[in-house]
Scaffold this active site. Sequence first.
Site, PDB file in Angstrom:
ATOM      1  N   SER A 250       0.834  -1.198   0.000  1.00 23.52           N
ATOM      2  CA  SER A 250       0.000   0.000   0.000  1.00 23.52           C
ATOM      3  C   SER A 250       0.863   1.240   0.000  1.00 23.52           C
ATOM      4  O   SER A 250       2.038   1.199   0.334  1.00 23.52           O
ATOM      5  CB  SER A 250      -0.913   0.002   1.225  1.00 23.52           C
ATOM      6  OG  SER A 250      -0.217   0.551   2.312  1.00 23.52           O
ATOM      7  N   LYS A 251       0.235   2.330  -0.398  1.00 21.80           N
ATOM      8  CA  LYS A 251       0.958   3.589  -0.443  1.00 21.80           C
ATOM      9  C   LYS A 251       1.522   3.891   0.934  1.00 21.80           C
ATOM     10  O   LYS A 251       2.541   4.530   1.082  1.00 21.80           O
ATOM     11  CB  LYS A 251       0.040   4.732  -0.873  1.00 21.80           C
ATOM     12  CG  LYS A 251      -0.414   4.551  -2.296  1.00 21.80           C
ATOM     13  CD  LYS A 251      -1.001   5.798  -2.894  1.00 21.80           C
ATOM     14  CE  LYS A 251      -1.597   5.419  -4.250  1.00 21.80           C
ATOM     15  NZ  LYS A 251      -1.999   6.443  -5.094  1.00 21.80           N
ATOM     16  N   ARG A 252       0.820   3.405   1.939  1.00 14.74           N
ATOM     17  CA  ARG A 252       1.257   3.702   3.307  1.00 14.74           C
ATOM     18  C   ARG A 252       2.528   2.952   3.688  1.00 14.74           C
ATOM     19  O   ARG A 252       3.209   3.333   4.612  1.00 14.74           O
ATOM     20  CB  ARG A 252       0.125   3.393   4.297  1.00 14.74           C
ATOM     21  CG  ARG A 252      -0.725   4.625   4.557  1.00 14.74           C
ATOM     22  CD  ARG A 252      -2.000   4.302   5.276  1.00 14.74           C
ATOM     23  NE  ARG A 252      -3.137   4.504   4.395  1.00 14.74           N
ATOM     24  CZ  ARG A 252      -3.918   3.553   3.954  1.00 14.74           C
ATOM     25  NH1 ARG A 252      -3.716   2.314   4.314  1.00 14.74           N
ATOM     26  NH2 ARG A 252      -4.918   3.828   3.160  1.00 14.74           N
TER      27      ARG A 252
END
Length: 476
Positions: A250-252
């Site tokens: 994920s982008k996170r």
Amino acid sequence: MNKVRTRFAPSPTGFMHIGNLRTALYCYLYAKKNKGAFILRIEDTDQERQVENAVETIYKTMQLAGMQHDEGPDVGGDFGPYVQSERKEVYARYAKELVAKGHAYYCFCTKERLDTLMDSDTGNRRYDKHCLHLTKEEIAENLAAGIPYVIRQNVPLDGTTTFSDLVYGDITVDNKELQDNVLLKSDGLPTYNFANVVDDHLMAISHVFRGMEYLSSTPNYNLLYQAFGWQLPQYIHLPHIMRDKQHKLSKRDGDANFEDFLNKGFLPDAILNYVSLLGWNPKNDREKFTLDELVEHFDIAGISKSPAIFDEVKLRWLNSLYIKELPFATFQSQASTYYNSVTVPLEPTLLGQLLQSRISAFSDIPATLQFIDRFDAYDLELFEHSGSKSSKELAKSILPTVIAATEKVESWNNELLFETFVKVGEQFSLKNKQLLWIIRIAITGHASTPGGATEICVLLGKELTLKRLKASLERL
Ligand code: GLU
């Protein structure tokens, strides 16, 4: 057949996530393979999620990746504007057309009312078509009074919708499962749910490649195409990219961006090559492809339904192949910024030659060169090595002879040093492996080094080599 036209449609919300890069790549490959057009469209209708400079990041990524678009905001084209915020009137016009046809309706519900529609078990909000039943007069009054509104899709309550995806096959859903999506927001801008359909149609997109997170909304889009009487594009939804079996990349995660990999010393070509294999299988064992070779080999039939797992080890392996192939001068210009971390002055050409065949990312260099600066207090236990039958005792007994022989070496090169060391080994009836292990530890203080004993000697030079051999002997 119509001309193949694909589009990469990123939202300028920050860095270029690996998943987006893969979408861009597949769009590019498919368009090029079919002598079609590759279009770049900026989807900036979610003003709250926008990040400054994100559009520049998109352009920079495309350029670094070598994926030149044929149409887009910066290069123009016949289907512009290619930035969604500049197409506001277009969406408003088409939304009103849908309202007139009964496929969409004005909705004036407040947030408070919408919150009451929340399902407390699932947390999902399902709109109850309340505003569908407003009379013409009520709508006119509300509009005249300036009450904020959205325009919603009017999804039929019965029947089913089927669409076909080139990866996932035919998918049928009950219309009662679908939401009356907001098409136009109260700020007058469209949602993705509307803009993608209008733009893909008006830009004559033939093949829509996108992440499979959009698969479940595709029936809604189909209903919109039908409502307008437009021809459907071909859909190609791409499997998720996972960090491991359970978690999406994920982008996170922070480390899933193109920029991060560039900063870690990966080459754009290697990243792109690796990304191409995330969800696409060339159906043979081949894994290394240049961009042009990918254009030649790419095939929708090779796209997999199952999630792809991002394997940094494999990326590193591919990157090491690309690093080895770099012209030496290019390698040096990229590697040399890392040489500054070394305080003992060394001959950069020798250093570069040693490193180019060994590192798998440029950022490995400081750690690889630690043996140069961190020598003094190394752990003498390193001499104890069962694999090469080496020990501290043995080191202590042979190093004086090694030093004496090394002092006599006049032309300081690999071959001569090797010959010299082999002779010392013979004198003590040692295997080369034993002796070279001892010498390597004695001059580096590290178990793993970017080269064998003689190569490191050459790199360090005669003076420093002897200094280290003596220092090690003293410590023993
Ligand atoms: N703007 C969408 C995103 O960045 C693009 C989705 C699509 O490719 O249609 O996720």
